[in-house]
Enzyme design. Structure first.
Site, PDB file in Angstrom:
ATOM      1  N   LYS A 116       0.917  -1.380   0.035  1.00  0.00           N
ATOM      2  CA  LYS A 116       0.021  -0.112  -0.208  1.00  0.00           C
ATOM      3  C   LYS A 116       0.801   1.252   0.024  1.00  0.00           C
ATOM      4  O   LYS A 116       0.622   2.447  -0.560  1.00  0.00           O
ATOM      5  CB  LYS A 116      -1.009   0.066   1.118  1.00  0.00           C
ATOM      6  CG  LYS A 116      -2.110  -1.125   1.029  1.00  0.00           C
ATOM      7  CD  LYS A 116      -3.009  -0.919   2.428  1.00  0.00           C
ATOM      8  CE  LYS A 116      -4.131  -1.933   2.174  1.00  0.00           C
ATOM      9  NZ  LYS A 116      -3.579  -3.129   2.644  1.00  0.00           N
ATOM     10  N   GLY A 164      -8.726  -5.837   1.972  1.00  0.00           N
ATOM     11  CA  GLY A 164      -9.857  -6.498   2.658  1.00  0.00           C
ATOM     12  C   GLY A 164     -10.310  -5.971   3.686  1.00  0.00           C
ATOM     13  O   GLY A 164     -10.861  -6.411   4.719  1.00  0.00           O
ATOM     14  N   GLY A 165      -9.552  -4.788   4.252  1.00  0.00           N
ATOM     15  CA  GLY A 165      -9.571  -4.182   5.493  1.00  0.00           C
ATOM     16  C   GLY A 165      -9.212  -4.828   6.707  1.00  0.00           C
ATOM     17  O   GLY A 165      -9.487  -4.462   7.821  1.00  0.00           O
ATOM     18  N   HIS A 235     -15.128  -3.137   8.440  1.00  0.00           N
ATOM     19  CA  HIS A 235     -14.345  -2.633   7.260  1.00  0.00           C
ATOM     20  C   HIS A 235     -14.295  -3.597   6.023  1.00  0.00           C
ATOM     21  O   HIS A 235     -13.383  -3.789   5.276  1.00  0.00           O
ATOM     22  CB  HIS A 235     -12.560  -2.467   7.550  1.00  0.00           C
ATOM     23  CG  HIS A 235     -12.595  -1.500   8.637  1.00  0.00           C
ATOM     24  ND1 HIS A 235     -12.833  -0.044   8.541  1.00  0.00           N
ATOM     25  CD2 HIS A 235     -12.093  -1.606   9.738  1.00  0.00           C
ATOM     26  CE1 HIS A 235     -12.583   0.578   9.762  1.00  0.00           C
ATOM     27  NE2 HIS A 235     -12.071  -0.214  10.535  1.00  0.00           N
ATOM     28  N   LYS A 237     -16.974  -5.188   3.059  1.00  0.00           N
ATOM     29  CA  LYS A 237     -18.015  -4.944   2.200  1.00  0.00           C
ATOM     30  C   LYS A 237     -19.118  -5.807   2.393  1.00  0.00           C
ATOM     31  O   LYS A 237     -18.978  -7.026   2.675  1.00  0.00           O
ATOM     32  CB  LYS A 237     -17.657  -4.826   0.896  1.00  0.00           C
ATOM     33  CG  LYS A 237     -16.459  -3.674   0.630  1.00  0.00           C
ATOM     34  CD  LYS A 237     -16.093  -3.919  -0.727  1.00  0.00           C
ATOM     35  CE  LYS A 237     -14.821  -3.050  -1.214  1.00  0.00           C
ATOM     36  NZ  LYS A 237     -14.257  -3.289  -2.280  1.00  0.00           N
ATOM     37  N   ARG A 293      -7.249  -7.784  -9.593  1.00  0.00           N
ATOM     38  CA  ARG A 293      -8.045  -8.735  -9.757  1.00  0.00           C
ATOM     39  C   ARG A 293      -9.430  -8.473 -10.101  1.00  0.00           C
ATOM     40  O   ARG A 293      -9.807  -7.242 -10.045  1.00  0.00           O
ATOM     41  CB  ARG A 293      -7.846  -9.784  -8.585  1.00  0.00           C
ATOM     42  CG  ARG A 293      -8.435  -9.150  -7.194  1.00  0.00           C
ATOM     43  CD  ARG A 293      -8.599  -9.751  -6.187  1.00  0.00           C
ATOM     44  NE  ARG A 293      -8.814  -9.002  -4.626  1.00  0.00           N
ATOM     45  CZ  ARG A 293      -9.954  -8.526  -4.257  1.00  0.00           C
ATOM     46  NH1 ARG A 293     -11.018  -8.718  -5.082  1.00  0.00           N
ATOM     47  NH2 ARG A 293     -10.199  -7.851  -3.038  1.00  0.00           N
ATOM     48  N   ARG A 336     -24.304  -9.216  -0.381  1.00  0.00           N
ATOM     49  CA  ARG A 336     -23.570 -10.614  -0.115  1.00  0.00           C
ATOM     50  C   ARG A 336     -24.180 -11.404   1.044  1.00  0.00           C
ATOM     51  O   ARG A 336     -24.449 -10.888   2.154  1.00  0.00           O
ATOM     52  CB  ARG A 336     -22.148 -10.041   0.502  1.00  0.00           C
ATOM     53  CG  ARG A 336     -21.311  -9.239  -0.620  1.00  0.00           C
ATOM     54  CD  ARG A 336     -20.003  -9.226  -0.085  1.00  0.00           C
ATOM     55  NE  ARG A 336     -19.205  -8.054  -0.822  1.00  0.00           N
ATOM     56  CZ  ARG A 336     -17.855  -8.106  -0.849  1.00  0.00           C
ATOM     57  NH1 ARG A 336     -17.064  -8.846  -0.191  1.00  0.00           N
ATOM     58  NH2 ARG A 336     -17.240  -7.219  -1.642  1.00  0.00           N
TER      59      ARG A 336
END
Length: 443
Positions: A116, A164-165, A235, A237, A293, A336
């Site tokens: 990051k 992915g948090g 965090h 989704k 991805r 989801r």
């Protein structure tokens, strides 16, 4: 075009990739663990190869076994899906070195965007806005205290590697920083990532908005619109929609242009996502990270553009030319569907006694399970993705309410009651929400 594709994944994403591979007249090869032997993706593939026991380290994350499966099956290409090896530059190189086609960006692009800190520095150099933050890895708490003072509280603390948090935390003062720093460091160690920590200025009322890009075989990078992913728990989704109801046309134009610059800066090939944080009050944005991805939430982009993103990935990997990006139309929302408690969001696996998917105009379900299957505790508890499309957001919301009500799951716990609750919540219904919405719902 190659003739066979090994899908190095499981569950709903493996099933979804297999569907497109077979529609294109190609041979789909699945790999699976002992725990997944009865899942639909194994049955629906043209060939399925057992990797090993349930533990991912001895099955889906065993590179040697996956490559051996590709060899014995005669696969010519490897599609990693999301998770597992999808953003692993070492595995991508191993695939290429084995004489196979890697369906994704180059290992170099994965590597450059996987860290990051490196990614934000690269994006800043490319003219993409970034938040005030650390330009070098932070490895100790004392160093973090000094950096946070320079940035100004509140700060977001997160691991420099991984996505992915996982391990993220917000610090409003030095005491909070010590706690968040320890949490991020533990997460980095637990998931085998770099121990380096990144600090960034925290946006109090932020929306999480990402842009879908495609790096074409001729070197062109195009943007296929944005997705709002602000409905999150821990965090992570839960619900995504496109177009984002919280940004102006002018901000959208700037974000899409920045995402294209981001892709061009790394010579991006294939499907990728440029994730941003939007200051809901200032209508401004900063770069968050780049996912090299296919995203879990890619179906909403497919619903409004009519583009099969997996097909695009395959054609781009084969070096084929693709047409111009189509204009988006209508509105799409994805929910989801997790095997988890709808109040506290803890996993609740189990045998599925009843599984009845909704149907009807504008309804799409990408599922990884069927009646009689068992959701095991070994993997992410995502069971399915319920997606709806409407000509307007209001129509999409109405179809979503009916689809959520019609979706029946008995056996494992499920978060469909949460989805129903969200669809009646004034903030979500209005479109004026941010990443703190779920926390407020559960306060």
């Amino acid at each position: 075009m190659f003739e066979s594709v090994l899908v190095a994944n499981r569950g709903e994403i493996a099933r979804r990739i297999i569907r497109t591979v077979q529609r294109m007249g190609l041979r789909a090869i699945a790999v699976y663990s002992e725990a997944d032997a009865d899942l639909p993706f194994v049955r629906e593939a043209d060939e399925a190869i057992l990797l090993g026991p349930a533990n991912p380290a001895h099955s889906y994350l065993d590179a040697a076994k996956v490559l051996e499966a590709a060899r014995v099956s005669g696969a010519q290409a490897v599609h990693p899906g999301y998770g597992f090896f999808s953003e692993n530059a070492v595995f991508a190189r191993a695939v290429v070195d084995a004489g196979l086609i890697w369906i994704g960006p180059s290992p170099e692009a994965i590597e450059r965007m996987g860290d990051k800190i490196n990614a934000r520095n690269l994006m800043e150099a490319a003219g993409v806005p970034v938040a005030a933050g650390t330009r070098e890895p932070v490895t100790g708490l004392e160093e973090a205290v000094v950096a946070a003072a320079g940035i100004g509280y509140p700060v977001m603390v997160k691991t420099a590697g991984g996505g992915g948090g996982i391990g993220m935390g917000v610090a409003h003062d030095e005491a909070g920083l010590a706690k968040a720093f320890e949490q991020a460091s533990r997460a980095a160690s637990r998931f085998g990532g770099t121990p380096a920590i990144l600090l960034e200025r925290y946006i109090e009322r932020a929306r999480h908005v990402e842009v879908q890009i495609l790096g074409l075989a001729d070197g062109t990078v195009v943007a296929l619109g944005e997705r709002d992913c602000s409905v999150q728990r821990r965090h992570q989704k839960v619900v995504e929609e496109t177009p984002s109801p919280g940004i102006t046309p002018q901000l959208r134009e700037r974000m899409l242009a920045a995402a294209v610059r981001a892709g061009e800066a790394v010579g991006y090939l294939g499907a990728g996502t440029v994730e941003c944080l939007v200051d809901a009050d200032k209508q401004d944005f900063v770069f968050l990270e780049m996912n090299t991805r296919l995203q879990v939430e890619h179906p909403v982009t497919e619903l409004v553009t009519g583009v099969d993103l997996v097909e695009q990935q395959l054609r781009i990997a084969a070096g084929e030319k693709t047409g111009p990006a189509p204009a988006a139309r209508g509105h799409a929302i994805e929910f989801r569907v997790y095997a988890e408690d709808p109040k506290r969001f803890f996993p609740g696996p189990g045998k599925i006694d009843i599984w009845a998917e909704p149907s009807g105009e504008g309804v799409r379900v990408d599922s990884g399970y069927a009646e009689g299957n068992t959701v095991t505790p070994f993997y992410d508890p995502l069971m399915a993705k319920l997606c709806v499309f409407g000509q307007t957001r209001q129509e999409a919301l109405e179809r979503a309410r009916q689809a959520v009500a019609d979706f029946k799951v008995v056996g494992p716990k499920d978060n469909l009651p949460f989805c129903a609750e969200l669809l009646e919540h004034p903030e979500f219904v209005s479109g004026d929400y941010d990443t703190g919405l779920v926390a407020r719902m559960r306060a």
